[in-house]
Design a protein around this motif. Structure first.
Motif, short mmCIF file in Angstrom:
data_model
loop_
_atom_site.label_atom_id
_atom_site.label_comp_id
_atom_site.label_asym_id
_atom_site.label_seq_id
_atom_site.Cartn_x
_atom_site.Cartn_y
_atom_site.Cartn_z
N VAL A 34 -1.86 3.31 -33.69
CA VAL A 34 -2.53 3.71 -32.46
C VAL A 34 -2.36 5.22 -32.26
N VAL A 35 -3.46 5.91 -31.99
CA VAL A 35 -3.42 7.34 -31.70
C VAL A 35 -3.36 7.52 -30.20
N VAL A 36 -2.31 8.20 -29.71
CA VAL A 36 -2.06 8.32 -28.28
C VAL A 36 -2.09 9.80 -27.88
N PRO A 37 -3.08 10.22 -27.10
CA PRO A 37 -3.06 11.60 -26.58
C PRO A 37 -2.24 11.66 -25.29
N ALA A 38 -1.56 12.77 -25.07
CA ALA A 38 -0.76 12.95 -23.86
C ALA A 38 -0.92 14.39 -23.38
N PHE A 39 -0.53 14.63 -22.14
CA PHE A 39 -0.75 15.92 -21.52
C PHE A 39 0.43 16.24 -20.60
N GLY A 40 0.80 17.50 -20.56
CA GLY A 40 1.88 17.94 -19.66
C GLY A 40 1.61 19.33 -19.14
N GLU A 41 2.13 19.62 -17.96
CA GLU A 41 1.96 20.95 -17.40
C GLU A 41 3.14 21.31 -16.51
N VAL A 42 3.35 22.61 -16.37
CA VAL A 42 4.40 23.15 -15.53
C VAL A 42 3.80 24.27 -14.69
N LYS A 43 4.05 24.25 -13.38
CA LYS A 43 3.57 25.29 -12.49
C LYS A 43 4.73 26.16 -12.01
N HIS A 44 4.47 27.45 -11.88
CA HIS A 44 5.51 28.37 -11.40
C HIS A 44 4.86 29.57 -10.72
N ALA A 45 5.52 30.08 -9.72
CA ALA A 45 5.02 31.26 -9.03
C ALA A 45 5.00 32.45 -9.97
N ASN A 46 3.95 33.25 -9.90
CA ASN A 46 3.84 34.43 -10.74
C ASN A 46 4.91 35.46 -10.37
N ASP A 47 5.46 36.10 -11.39
CA ASP A 47 6.52 37.08 -11.16
C ASP A 47 6.17 38.46 -11.73
N ASN A 178 5.24 12.32 -20.91
CA ASN A 178 3.95 11.68 -20.69
C ASN A 178 3.54 10.85 -21.90
N LEU A 179 3.86 11.34 -23.12
CA LEU A 179 3.55 10.59 -24.33
C LEU A 179 4.31 9.27 -24.35
N ASN A 180 5.59 9.29 -24.02
CA ASN A 180 6.38 8.06 -23.99
C ASN A 180 5.86 7.07 -22.95
N GLU A 181 5.47 7.58 -21.78
CA GLU A 181 4.96 6.71 -20.73
C GLU A 181 3.67 6.02 -21.17
N GLY A 191 0.28 -6.66 -25.34
CA GLY A 191 1.16 -7.81 -25.36
C GLY A 191 2.38 -7.64 -26.24
N ARG A 192 2.78 -6.41 -26.45
CA ARG A 192 3.92 -6.12 -27.29
C ARG A 192 5.02 -5.46 -26.48
N GLN A 193 6.22 -5.46 -27.01
CA GLN A 193 7.34 -4.78 -26.38
C GLN A 193 7.34 -3.30 -26.80
N PRO A 194 7.69 -2.42 -25.88
CA PRO A 194 7.74 -0.99 -26.25
C PRO A 194 8.66 -0.72 -27.43
N THR A 195 9.69 -1.58 -27.61
CA THR A 195 10.61 -1.38 -28.72
C THR A 195 9.96 -1.68 -30.07
N GLN A 246 0.02 24.67 -19.64
CA GLN A 246 -0.41 23.35 -20.08
C GLN A 246 -0.12 23.14 -21.57
N MET A 247 0.02 21.87 -21.94
CA MET A 247 0.24 21.52 -23.34
C MET A 247 -0.35 20.15 -23.60
N ARG A 248 -0.91 19.97 -24.78
CA ARG A 248 -1.48 18.69 -25.19
C ARG A 248 -0.81 18.25 -26.47
N VAL A 249 -0.49 16.96 -26.55
CA VAL A 249 0.15 16.41 -27.72
C VAL A 249 -0.55 15.11 -28.12
N VAL A 250 -0.62 14.86 -29.40
CA VAL A 250 -1.21 13.63 -29.92
C VAL A 250 -0.15 12.93 -30.78
N GLY A 251 0.15 11.68 -30.45
CA GLY A 251 1.13 10.91 -31.21
C GLY A 251 0.49 9.74 -31.92
N LYS A 252 0.95 9.47 -33.13
CA LYS A 252 0.50 8.28 -33.87
C LYS A 252 1.62 7.26 -33.84
#
Length: 256
Positions: A34-47, A178-181, A191-195, A246-252
């Protein structure tokens, strides 16, 4: 009575079909990739702020215009250095352009003589000063002091390289979480266990896709305006805002 028998027969057929569908085994998922795309982001005030100051002069004498630009740029640079000693300064975009008189349009069908090479009636001379600083608290005061001599051509806020490096760990962690979730959700839907899921490949693609380019604004041509050299200049208002990394990751994922 015949109609009632038909309805009963149809109901029995539907019930039998539903029972058969419920008893059908689910598709085998052992060894499924299974090919699983995931996404993550972090926000911070500009310095960090990048401010581009500019000076431009018009004169019939090219040398006179250039002399005023040179003096004002030197004075403005010294003002910024005194107001913000840790700022990074870079002069750029020195230009000299001739100003030609407007040529009135010729009547249609009228023959004209050989066009005469236009002679400049004035000269436009200008230069830009790029200022990078992390002293955002003092930025309005610094800008107001510089505006006594220079004009503000553009302001851009972003993250300093040091802060961006520190936030990179958080961005990677958020993306991997996010990929793990998503792997857990997909396993339950199958119908399978995450393990039972084995992470085969992780491809961190699009890892440099930042929101909000921190590049310096392009220099724009301005029209010079006569202005009075006031002793006091009111401070401009700035809102640094925030930046999203932002970052994008693809897991198999392969199921046992």
């Amino acid at each position: 009575m015949a109609v009632s028998k038909s309805l009963v027969a149809a109901a029995l057929v539907l019930a039998f079909s539903a029972a058969q569908a419920q008893n059908l085994p689910s598709p085998a998922t052992s060894g499924t990739m299974v090919v699983v795309p995931a996404f993550g982001e972090v926000k911070h005030a500009n310095d960090q702020a990048t401010v581009v100051f500019a000076v431009e002069e018009h004169d019939k004498d090219k040398n006179a215009a250039a002399d005023r630009v040179n003096r004002k740029m030197k004075e403005g640079t010294e003002i910024v250095r005194r107001a913000d000693p840790n700022a990074e300064l870079k002069t750029q975009g020195y230009y000299t352009y001739p100003v030609y008189p407007e040529v009135p349009p010729q009547p249609v069908g009228r023959t004209t003589q050989q066009p005469v090479k236009p002679v400049p009636i004035a000269w436009r001379v200008g230069q830009y000063l790029e200022v990078k600083t992390t002293n955002l608290a003092a930025l309005p005061k610094t800008a107001a002091a510089a505006q006594k001599v220079l004009q503000i051509n553009g302001v851009n806020f972003g993250l300093s390289p040091e802060l961006e490096k520190r936030l990179d760990d958080q961005r990677i962690a958020a993306t991997y979480q996010n990929l793990n979730e998503r792997i857990v959700s997909i396993a339950k839907a199958m119908g399978r266990q995450p393990t039972d899921a084995m992470l085969d490949t992780v491809d961190f693609e699009g890892s440099g896709n930042y929101a909000g380019d921190a590049a310096a604004p392009q220099a724009m041509m301005m029209r010079s305006a006569k202005r009075e050299m006031a002793d006091e200049m009111s401070e401009p208002s700035f809102e640094p805002g925030e930046t999203t990394l932002q970052m994008r990751v693809v897991g198999k994922v392969k199921f046992k």
